[in-house]
Write an enzyme that holds these catalytic residues in place. Structure first.
Site, mmCIF file in Angstrom:
data_model
loop_
_atom_site.group_PDB
_atom_site.id
_atom_site.type_symbol
_atom_site.label_atom_id
_atom_site.label_comp_id
_atom_site.label_asym_id
_atom_site.label_seq_id
_atom_site.Cartn_x
_atom_site.Cartn_y
_atom_site.Cartn_z
ATOM 1 N N THR A 61 6.105 3.821 4.292
ATOM 2 C CA THR A 61 5.861 4.656 5.472
ATOM 3 C C THR A 61 5.773 3.780 6.721
ATOM 4 O OG1 THR A 61 4.502 5.984 3.981
ATOM 5 C CG2 THR A 61 4.373 6.522 6.320
ATOM 6 N N HIS A 120 13.991 3.703 -3.288
ATOM 7 C CA HIS A 120 13.177 2.898 -4.214
ATOM 8 C C HIS A 120 14.075 2.270 -5.281
ATOM 9 C CE1 HIS A 120 9.528 4.388 -2.459
ATOM 10 N NE2 HIS A 120 9.656 5.604 -2.910
ATOM 11 N N TYR A 209 3.684 -6.765 2.376
ATOM 12 C CA TYR A 209 2.744 -5.923 3.120
ATOM 13 C C TYR A 209 1.642 -6.779 3.742
ATOM 14 C CZ TYR A 209 -0.632 -2.050 3.766
ATOM 15 O OH TYR A 209 -1.522 -1.137 4.277
ATOM 16 N N LYS A 275 -6.081 4.070 3.164
ATOM 17 C CA LYS A 275 -6.942 3.077 3.817
ATOM 18 C C LYS A 275 -6.135 2.054 4.611
ATOM 19 C CE LYS A 275 -11.186 2.631 1.153
ATOM 20 N NZ LYS A 275 -11.965 1.699 0.320
HETATM 21 P P1 A3P Z 1 -3.385 2.502 0.591
HETATM 22 O O1 A3P Z 1 -3.326 3.578 -0.453
HETATM 23 O O2 A3P Z 1 -3.787 1.181 0.019
HETATM 24 O O3 A3P Z 1 -4.175 2.862 1.765
HETATM 25 P P2 A3P Z 1 3.988 3.922 0.864
HETATM 26 O O4 A3P Z 1 4.215 4.183 2.297
HETATM 27 O O5 A3P Z 1 4.967 2.925 0.274
HETATM 28 O O6 A3P Z 1 3.900 5.167 0.069
HETATM 29 O O7 A3P Z 1 2.595 3.171 0.749
HETATM 30 C C1 A3P Z 1 1.401 3.820 1.087
HETATM 31 C C2 A3P Z 1 0.385 2.782 1.406
HETATM 32 O O8 A3P Z 1 0.646 2.233 2.704
HETATM 33 C C3 A3P Z 1 -1.015 3.363 1.477
HETATM 34 O O9 A3P Z 1 -1.884 2.291 1.114
HETATM 35 C C4 A3P Z 1 -1.129 3.700 2.950
HETATM 36 O O10 A3P Z 1 -2.450 3.872 3.415
HETATM 37 C C5 A3P Z 1 -0.448 2.503 3.572
HETATM 38 N N1 A3P Z 1 0.057 2.766 4.924
HETATM 39 C C6 A3P Z 1 0.652 3.888 5.379
HETATM 40 N N2 A3P Z 1 0.960 3.757 6.676
HETATM 41 C C7 A3P Z 1 0.544 2.533 7.058
HETATM 42 C C8 A3P Z 1 0.558 1.831 8.302
HETATM 43 N N3 A3P Z 1 1.067 2.373 9.394
HETATM 44 N N4 A3P Z 1 0.056 0.586 8.328
HETATM 45 C C9 A3P Z 1 -0.467 0.025 7.219
HETATM 46 N N5 A3P Z 1 -0.530 0.643 6.028
HETATM 47 C C10 A3P Z 1 -0.025 1.889 5.935
#
Ligand code: A3P
Length: 312
Positions: A61, A120, A209, A275
């Protein structure tokens, strides 16, 4: 057809409500498998395309938001960005959960260049035309302990996890460590892109990340240069990089109405924001589990040179 044949003859397991099928050494959700085959068959890359590739819960995201903001910064000032009114998953479409799930052979020609897509799919499964064209691939991965923790929470928040026993995190972790995870084993997914990056760093940008979190400005610049949209000195002086960083920050995006409501595919938009921290696994996993992961990473990743500081 090929899927029915695989389900008859190939291995598959029922993991926490997500049925997986093994193909080319990887586990794919049965639900999107047909769309993966369609992507392989029909997607025609253009030289200007940008493909964002990730394992689920590794920062997809965030990477979508950043790449979209970088590429479109001349069209929209950050205070008028479409990211303020649309979920990042609606602005950057995924192949297997988005465009190729809706239609077998969608017309993607009208999308303005540069087109940005996400997937993915492991490196060895992405369409040939991506590898043959000069388009760019950006890969982001994440410390597997945090990735798993993120996945576990995501599962419990969405319908796919409705039959999951919330106390059975150890079972799910055990399966993750055996490689039974959508688009896993995670180590082979990472290594596919890692090796591709080592072979051709102009083609594949490899991000973590944790690095992005620790020095967002540096990596925004790096992404922009990699995809051929470098910042001018003037932009830097005007704080454009900082503005993009703030626009795409967890704090900002997670607080927008558009990301608190609605769905993307079968997932709640809000479930993509939890988070956004490094090291939250410590609140979920036992020392034995993290030890097991350390050993696993040593055996699977050490030789490649790909490292994560899992104790941070
Ligand atoms: P957490 O569950 O550890 O908070 P994806 O986007 O690949 O589905 O991954 C989701 C993870 O990225 C979640 O981690 C989410 O909170 C975090 N996430 C989403 N947006 C984000 C942002 N703008 N900056 C940092 N982390 C982010």
């Amino acid at each position: 057809d090929e899927l029915q044949e695989l389900l008859r003859t190939g291995e598959y397991i029922d993991r926490s409500g997500v049925r997986l099928v093994k193909y080319d050494g990887f586990w794919f959700p049965v639900r999107v498998f047909r769309a993966i085959l369609s992507t392989q068959k029909y997607f025609k890359a253009k030289h200007t395309d940008i493909i964002l590739s990730t394992l689920p819960k590794s920062g997809t995201t965030w990477l979508k938001a950043l790449t979209f903001a970088i590429v479109n910064r001349h069209l929209y000032p950050t205070d008028q960005s479409p990211l303020l009114t649309s979920n990042p998953h609606k602005l950057v479409h995924n192949f297997e959960y988005g465009v190729y799930l809706m239609q077998e052979n969608p017309d993607l020609e009208q999308i303005p260049n540069p087109r940005i897509f996400s997937t993915h799919m492991p490196f060895n499964v992405i369409p040939d035309s991506i590898c043959k064209s000069e388009c760019k691939i950006i890969y982001i991965c994440r410390n597997p302990l945090d990735q798993f923790t993120s996945f576990w929470n995501f599962l419990l928040k969405n319908d796919v996890g409705k039959d999951v026993d919330p106390s059975a995190i150890d079972v799910a972790f055990g399966m993750f460590c055996k490689g039974y995870f959508s688009f896993g084993p995670f180590w082979d997914h990472m290594l596919g892109y890692w090796n591709a990056h080592m072979n051709n760093s102009h083609k594949v940008l490899f991000l973590k990340y944790e690095d992005l979190k620790e020095d967002t400005t540096f990596y925004i610049k790096k992404i922009a240069e990699f995809i051929g949209f470098p910042f001018t000195l003037e932009e830097e002086r005007h704080g454009v990089i900082k503005q993009i960083s703030s626009l795409c920050s967890f704090e900002n995006l997670s607080d927008l109405d558009v990301n608190k409501t609605g769905n993307t595919s079968i997932f709640k938009n809000s479930s993509f924001f939890r988070k956004g921290e490094i090291g939250d696994w410590i609140n979920y996993l036992t020392p034995q589990m993290s030890e097991r992961m350390k050993e696993l990473m040593k055996s699977k990743l050490e030789a490649s040179g790909l490292k994560f500081n899992i104790m941070s």
